[in-house]
Design an enzyme around this catalytic site. Structure first.
Site, PDB file in Angstrom:
ATOM      1  CD  GLU A 107       5.622  -5.947  -0.064  1.00  0.00           C
ATOM      2  OE1 GLU A 107       4.834  -5.329  -0.810  1.00  0.00           O
ATOM      3  OE2 GLU A 107       5.752  -7.188  -0.100  1.00  0.00           O
ATOM      4  CG  ASN A 146      -1.485  -1.359   1.494  1.00  0.00           C
ATOM      5  OD1 ASN A 146      -2.221  -1.859   0.663  1.00  0.00           O
ATOM      6  ND2 ASN A 146      -1.113  -1.972   2.592  1.00  0.00           N
ATOM      7  CD  GLU A 187       3.411  -8.625  -6.839  1.00  0.00           C
ATOM      8  OE1 GLU A 187       4.514  -8.597  -6.278  1.00  0.00           O
ATOM      9  OE2 GLU A 187       2.436  -7.990  -6.411  1.00  0.00           O
TER      10      GLU A 187
END
Ligand SMILES: *[C@@H]1O[C@H](CO)[C@@H](O)[C@H](O)[C@H]1NC(C)=O
Ligand SMILES: *[C@@H]1O[C@H](CO)[C@@H](O)[C@H](O)[C@H]1NC(C)=O
Ligand SMILES: *[C@@H]1O[C@H](CO)[C@@H](O)[C@H](O)[C@H]1NC(C)=O
Ligand SMILES: *[C@@H]1O[C@H](CO)[C@@H](O)[C@H](O)[C@H]1NC(C)=O
Ligand SMILES: *[C@@H]1O[C@H](CO)[C@@H](O)[C@H](O)[C@H]1NC(C)=O
Ligand SMILES: *[C@@H]1O[C@H](CO)[C@@H](O)[C@H](O)[C@H]1NC(C)=O
Length: 927
Positions: free
Chosen positions: A386, A353, A408
Site C-alpha cells: 500500500e 487511499n 498493481e
C-alpha cells in the site's frame, strides 16, 4: 469448555511430538499452511470492492448520446471540490442507515458544450429550491447558462445537466448539489462496518472508492485522470473521530437540524484521483509515531485491539518502510501524515487511499500470541504494497484502468523489497517465486488467460474494470517487472523509476511512459546491453497472454520456445501479433560454476555454450525469468543425480523450480509423470522451505484428485518417508520442540494453532463444534477468527457441515467479507465437498443478490469449490449449472465457471492417463 478442544501451545508441541501421528501432522500442517497462504493470496491485495449497481449488467450502450457512453466526454475538467458529508450512525425511522451531503465542484470548460455529465450512482438529490437537482454559477465574474433539464442515466451512472446555452472555453463554473445516500453494508462506496465492544454495538462509517464507487458518495468526475483537489468537511456524532486523506484542521461543536454534532475540516488534498479518496468516522483509537519522525504515522483500530497491542507491529514497521520507499523512489512522501486504519468489514486486503490507507484487520493487526509467522509476513508485505502505491499509483496515476496491471504489479513487486528491508533476516524476496511467479504460471497456462495489458476501449464498464483485479494483473505484473528489473539491473530500474516519478508527478501516464524513461537510462549506460528496445522486449510479455516453456537440448545445443499450456489439448483461439513467441532472457549455469546469459529471440536457435554431455545444465537461475524450462532426458538425469548427490549446489529457488516445472510439464504431457515424481526423491535430504512448499503444492493436486481413491494410501506412505528426516531435523533444532528455531523460514512449528483447531474439531462432535463456534463469535483478533473459521470446516459430521453452511449466509453470524472463504474451506473437506456444491446451486440466487461484487466473490467461490472436480459426472453438473445460470437473470461468475470447466476437463484427462502410473510408481518406491 469442550473436551479435547482447548490445547495450549506447549501441549500442542507435545502432540506434535507423538511419533507416527506427528509425521502426518507436519505434513497436514504444511498442507494447511499452503492453504492458508493461498487463502491470503486469493485475497487480492487491494482495490476490489463491492458495489451494488442499479444498472443491468450490460456492456452495450443503446445509443450514441454522450450520456450513453460509459466514458466521460472531454469537454470539462474539475479543478477542486468542496464536499461536506454527514453519515448517520443510527438507523432512521425506516430502519435505514443514511448519509446526507452537499458538494460543489469548480470545473473548467475545455471544449464548448451545453451538457454537464458527471458521475452519480444511487444518490437521491434533495435540492428542492430548484427543480433541477443542481445549481450552476460562474466563477471569476463569468455568468452561467440556465439549466434546462437534469436527469439520471442509471446504466452509465451519470447525472446529466442540459444547459440553455454553451459553457465557454477557458471559463470556470461552480456546480452545486445536495443529496442523500444509503450507508449500506455492501463494503463499497461510503459504507458501514459494525462490531461489538463490551457488549455495545458500534457502527463505523468508512469508504472503498476504487475503482468506481466515489460516485456513490458524492457526484464527481469519477475517472482516474480527472485529478482535482478535495476540500472535505465531515459531520459526525459526539464521541467519534473523523479521518480523511488530509490532516484534520479543526473540530467544532455545531448544531444542525437541532442536533449537536461535531464538524471536522481537513486540509485540502493534493491534486489526486477520486478512487483514492477515503474517510472514516469511528470510535477508534490510535497509536502514533514518536514525534521525531517528520511524518505523523497513526495506526487506528478498535480500542480493544489497539490497547492489547495488535497495532504495535504495524507501527514499528511503517516508518522504516516509508523511509525506505522515499529513498527507493528518490522522492519525498508529499503528505504530512500517514494514517492506517484496520476495519472490521473490508472486501479486499487493503486499499492505498492517499494518506489514509484502509485494511482488513488481518492485514494490519498482528498479535504474537495468536498470529502465525505467515500472518506477520502478510502484514508487512501488505503495508509495503500500500505504501508503495503512495508514489506509484497515487502521485503518478495510470490514465485509465487498462494500465491497472502496471500499478498493481509494481506495488506487488516492490512490496517484497520493502518487506525485506523491514525484516532483513527473513529472505522474503525469495518468496516472490512461490507467491507471485508460480501463482501467475498457474492461471496464465490456461487458454482462458488474457494479456496483462488491455486496450483502453476494451475496459469500459464498472464490471469490466472489476474483472481486471485478478491474478494476472497482480502476480504476472509483479513477475514480469521483476524480470525487467533483473535484466536491466536493479539500479538502472530504480533510476528510470525516479525519472518517471519526477517527470509525471501529479499527472497521469500510460505504461509506455515508464518504458521511455527506462530506455533513456539504458541508452545512457553502455554497461547495459539489450538485444532490442525495452518496448520491443516488453510488448511480447504484456500484449500476449501466456508464457513460454524453453527447451534446451544439451546434446545439440539447440534451444527453442513454445507457448506453455497446462491442458495438452487446449486450442488457443486468440491470435497474437507476436505469434506466441517471446524475447527470453536465459540465465544459465553448468555444474554449479560456469554461468552465462543468452537471449532467445526466435522460436529456435542454436547456442553452442549450452552443449554438454558431462555437465548438468540449469537455466533460469533463481527463476528471475517468467518462463518454464525443459531439458533433454540426459540432462534431466544429470540434474536428478546432482540433487541426490549434493542438492545444495543447485540454488534453493531452482530446487523448488525443478520440482514445479517438472510437475507442470508432466501435467501438460511434455514429460513423463514418473520423471516429475522422481524430482521429489531427494527431499528426504531437503531442509529448506521453498523446495518443500513447491513439492507440497504439486502433491496437493494429487491429493485433490486422488483423496477418494486407492492411490491415497501409497501416496501418504511415500510422503511420510520423505518428511520423517525433516521432522527429526526440526525436533533437533527446536530442542525437542521446546524452543523456536532461529531462522524465519524454519519457524513452522510455532504456527500449529490452525492444525490443532482442525484436528480437534475433526475428532470431536457437536459440543466441540459449538464451543469452537462460540470462540469464533467472541474472538476479538481477526487472525484468530480466521483460523477458527477454517477449523470449523474440519468436522466429519455432515449435519454440522450443513448447519455451518446455513450459518455462513446469515449476515449476523459470518461477515460478508468471510463468506466465500468459509464455503471454500468446507468444500475442502472430503465430506463437505458434495454438500457445498448442492448448497451453492440451491442458494445461487440469494448469493448473487447479496454478494454482488462483480467477479471477485464468485471467482473465489467457483474456483474453490470445484477444485476436486475430476469425473464426467462433475463435468456434466458444471455444464448444466452454466446453462442454468445463463438462462437466469443472475449470470455472474460466468468467466470463473468457464475456467472451472476447462480445469475439470483437464483433471478428468489427467486422472485417466496418470492414475495407474502414479500408483505403480508409488508402490515401487515402498518395495
Ligand atoms: C471551497 O472551500 C474552500 C475552503 O474551505 C473555500 O476557500 C472556497 O471559497 C470554497 N469555494 C466555494 C466556491 O465555495
Ligand atoms: C432514494 O429514493 C428511492 C426512490 O424513492 C428510495 O427507494 C430510496 O430509499 C432513497 N434512498 C435514500 C438513501 O433516501
Ligand atoms: C463540544 O462540547 C462539549 C460539551 O458541550 C465539550 O466537552 C467539548 O470540549 C466541545 N468540543 C469542542 C471541539 O469544542
Ligand atoms: C535523491 O537523490 C539525490 C542524489 O543521490 C540525493 O541527494 C537526494 O537526497 C535524494 N532525494 C530523496 C528524497 O531521497
Ligand atoms: C539467487 O538468490 C540467492 C538468494 O536466494 C542469492 O544469494 C544469489 O546470489 C542469487 N543468484 C543469482 C545468480 O542471482
Ligand atoms: C513413463 O515412464 C514409465 C517408466 O519409465 C513407463 O512405463 C511409461 O510408459 C512412460 N509413460 C509415457 C507416457 O511415456
Amino acid at each position: 469448555m469442550g473436551k479435547g478442544f482447548y490445547i495450549s501451545k506447549p501441549l500442542g508441541f507435545v502432540l506434535f511430538g507423538l511419533g507416527v501421528g506427528a509425521v502426518l501432522t507436519i505434513f497436514a500442517l504444511s498442507v494447511v499452511y499452503s492453504q492458508e497462504k493461498r487463502k491470503n493470496e486469493v485475497n487480492a491485495r487491494d482495490g476490489t470492492r463491492m458495489v451494488t449497481t442499479a444498472a443491468p449488467h450490460s456492456t452495450s450502450a443503446p445509443s450514441n448520446e454522450p450520456w450513453d457512453k460509459y466514458r466521460l466526454p472531454d469537454t470539462l475538467l474539475p479543478a477542486y471540490y468542496n464536499v461536506t458529508l454527514w453519515p448517520r450512525l443510527v438507523p432512521d425511522e425506516q430502519g435505514m442507515y443514511i448519509f446526507t451531503g452537499k458538494s460543489g465542484v469548480a470545473l473548467t470548460c475545455v471544449k464548448e458544450t451545453n451538457l454537464i455529465i458527471i458521475h452519480s450512482n444511487e444518490l437521491n438529490f434533495t435540492l428542492t429550491s430548484e427543480m433541477h437537482h443542481a445549481k450552476l454559477a460562474g466563477l471569476g465574474g463569468t455568468s452561467a447558462p440556465v439549466i434546462l433539464k437534469t436527469w439520471f442515466q442509471i446504466q452509465t451512472q451519470f447525472m446529466v445537466i442540459l444547459l440553455k446555452d454553451n459553457l465557454q472555453v477557458g471559463k470556470s463554473y461552480w456546480l452545486y448539489m445536495e443529496f442523500r445516500g444509503e450507508l449500506s453494508d455492501d463494503l463499497g462506496g461510503f459504507y458501514r462496518s459494525q462490531y461489538t465492544e463490551n457488549g455495545v454495538k458500534k457502527v463505523v462509517a468508512t469508504t472503498q472508492m476504487q475503482p468506481t464507487a466515489a460516485r456513490n458518495a458524492f457526484p464527481c468526475f469519477d475517472e482516474p485522470s480527472m485529478k482535482a483537489v478535495f476540500h472535505l468537511t465531515l459531520l459526525h456524532p459526539p464521541g467519534t473521530v473523523a479521518l480523511a486523506n488530509g490532516m484534520e484542521l479543526d473540530t467544532e461543536n455545531v448544531t444542525i437540524d437541532d442536533q449537536e454534532v461535531l464538524q471536522t475540516r481537513f486540509e485540502p488534498t493534493e491534486k489526486m484521483s477520486t478512487y483514492l479518496l477515503a474517510f472514516v468516522i469511528s470510535e477508534f483509537t490510535n497509536l502514533r509515531s514518536p514525534s521525531e519522525a517528520n511524518v505523523l504515522i497513526r495506526i487506528w483500530g478498535r480500542r480493544e485491539a489497539i490497547e492489547s497491542g495488535q497495532g504495535d507491529y504495524a507501527l514499528s514497521v511503517t516508518f522504516p518502510i516509508l523511509k525506505y520507499l522515499e529513498n527507493y523512489y528518490n522522492t519525498t512522501y508529499p503528505l504530512s501524515k500517514s494514517d492506517q486504519v484496520a476495519l472490521p468489514d473490508f472486501a479486499a486486503g487493503a486499499m492505498e487511499n492517499w494518506g489514509l490507507v484502509t485494511y482488513r484487520e488481518q492485514s494490519l493487526f498482528y498479535d504474537p500470541k495468536v498470529s502465525s509467522n505467515e500472518d506477520k509476513e502478510w502484514v508487512v508485505t501488505v503495508i509495503t504494497h500500500e505504501l508503495a502505491h503512495m508514489w506509484f499509483g497515487n502521485l503518478v496515476t495510470m490514465r485509465w484502468w487498462n494500465d491497472l496491471w502496471l500499478n498493481e504489479g509494481f506495488a506487488s513487486y516492490v512490496s517484497y523489497l520493502g518487506a525485506d528491508y523491514a525484516e532483513p533476516t527473513w529472505n522474503i524476496k525469495d518468496l516472490m517465486v512461490l507467491q507471485q511467479v508460480q501463482r501467475a504460471f498457474g492461471v496464465d497456462a490456461l487458454v482462458s488467460s488474457h494479456p496483462l495489458s488491455s486496450r483502453e476501449d476494451e475496459v469500459i464498464t464498472p464490471d469490466q474494470i472489476d474483472q481486471l483485479f485478478d491474478t494476472i494483473t497482480y502476480s504476472k505484473g509483479a513477475a514480469v517487472l521483476r524480470m525487467l528489473s533483473e535484466f536491466l539491473t536493479e539500479s538502472a530500474f530504480a533510476k528510470g523509476l525516479h525519472n518517471y516519478l519526477h517527470e509525471y508527478a501529479y499527472s497521469n501516464t500510460v505504461y509506455t511512459d515508464l518504458w521511455k524513461k527506462l530506455q533513456e537510462v539504458v541508452d545512457a549506460d553502455s554497461s547495459i546491453q539489450l538485444p532490442a528496445s525495452i518496448n520491443e522486449i516488453m510488448n511480447r510479455w504484456i500484449l500476449q497472454m501466456g508464457f513460454p516453456v524453453v527447451t534446451i537440448n544439451t546434446r545439440t545445443g539447440i534451444i527453442s520456445q513454445q507457448h506453455f499450456l497446462i491442458h495438452p489439448d487446449a486450442v488457443v483461439d486468440k491470435p497474437s501479433d507476436y505469434n506466441y513467441e517471446w524475447f527470453v532472457p536465459i540465465t544459465w549455469m553448468k555444474s554449479g560454476s560456469n554461468m552465462g546469459q543468452h537471449w532467445l529471440l526466435t522460436k529456435t536457435a542454436s547456442y553452442e555454450p549450452m552443449k554438454t554431455d558431462t555437465d548438468w545444465l540449469l537455466a533460469n537461475l533463481n527463476v528471475t525469468g517468467y518462463y518454464r524450462v525443459n531439458y533433454d532426458p540426459q540432462n534431466w538425469e544429470r540434474l536428478l543425480t546432482q540433487l541426490t548427490a549434493d542438492h545444495k549446489i543447485i540454488p534453493v529457488l531452482n530446487r523448488g523450480q525443478i520440482i514445479d516445472d517438472a510437475f507442470n510439464l508432466a501435467r501438460a504431457q511434455i514429460i513423463n509423470i514418473t520423471l516429475a515424481l522422481r524430482t521429489t526423491k531427494y527431499l528426504y535430504e531437503e531442509k529448506e522451505y521453498i523446495p518443500w512448499e513447491s513439492a507440497i503444492r504439486n502433491f496437493e493436486y494429487f491429493f485433490l484428485m486422488f483423496d477418494r481413491t486407492e492411490v491415497y494410501g501409497p501416496l501418504q506412505t511415500y510422503l511420510q518417508r520423505k518428511v520423517k528426516p525433516l521432522f527429526d531435523h526440526f525436533k533437533v533444532i527446536t530442542s525437542n520442540w521446546t524452543r523456536k528455531p532461529p531462522r524465519y523460514m524454519d519457524q513452522i512449528p510455532t504456527n500449529l494453532k490452525i492444525t490443532v483447531y482442525c484436528n480437534a474439531i475433526a475428532a470431536g462432535g457437536v459440543e466441540e463444534w459449538d464451543f469452537g463456534w462460540q470462540m469464533f463469535k467472541n474472538s476479538t483478533i481477526a487472525a484468530e477468527a480466521e483460523k477458527l473459521l477454517y477449523g470449523l470446516s474440519c468436522t466429519k459430521e455432515p449435519w454440522l457441515l450443513n448447519r455451518y453452511l446455513e450459518f455462513t449466509i446469515e449476515p449476523n453470524l459470518v461477515r460478508k467479507q468471510d463468506v466465500a472463504f468459509a464455503i471454500v474451506y468446507i468444500s475442502g473437506n472430503v465430506i463437505g465437498q458434495p454438500l457445498v456444491w448442492d448448497f451453492v446451486r440451491a442458494n445461487w440466487e440469494h448469493l448473487t443478490k447479496d454478494y454482488d461484487d462483480g467477479s471477485f466473490f464468485f471467482g473465489r467461490l467457483i474456483r474453490g469449490i470445484t477444485r476436486k472436480f475430476s469425473t464426467e459426472f462433475d463435468l456434466q453438473q458444471l455444464q448444466r449449472f452454466k446453462e442454468d445460470i445463463a438462462a437466469s437473470s443472475f449470470s455472474f461468475g460466468t468467466q470463473a465457471i468457464e475456467q472451472a470447466i476447462e480445469q475439470t476437463k483437464a483433471n478428468i484427462k489427467w486422472v485417466s492417463e496418470n492414475k495407474v502410473q502414479v500408483m505403480n510408481w508409488l508402490i515401487e518406491q515402498s518395495a
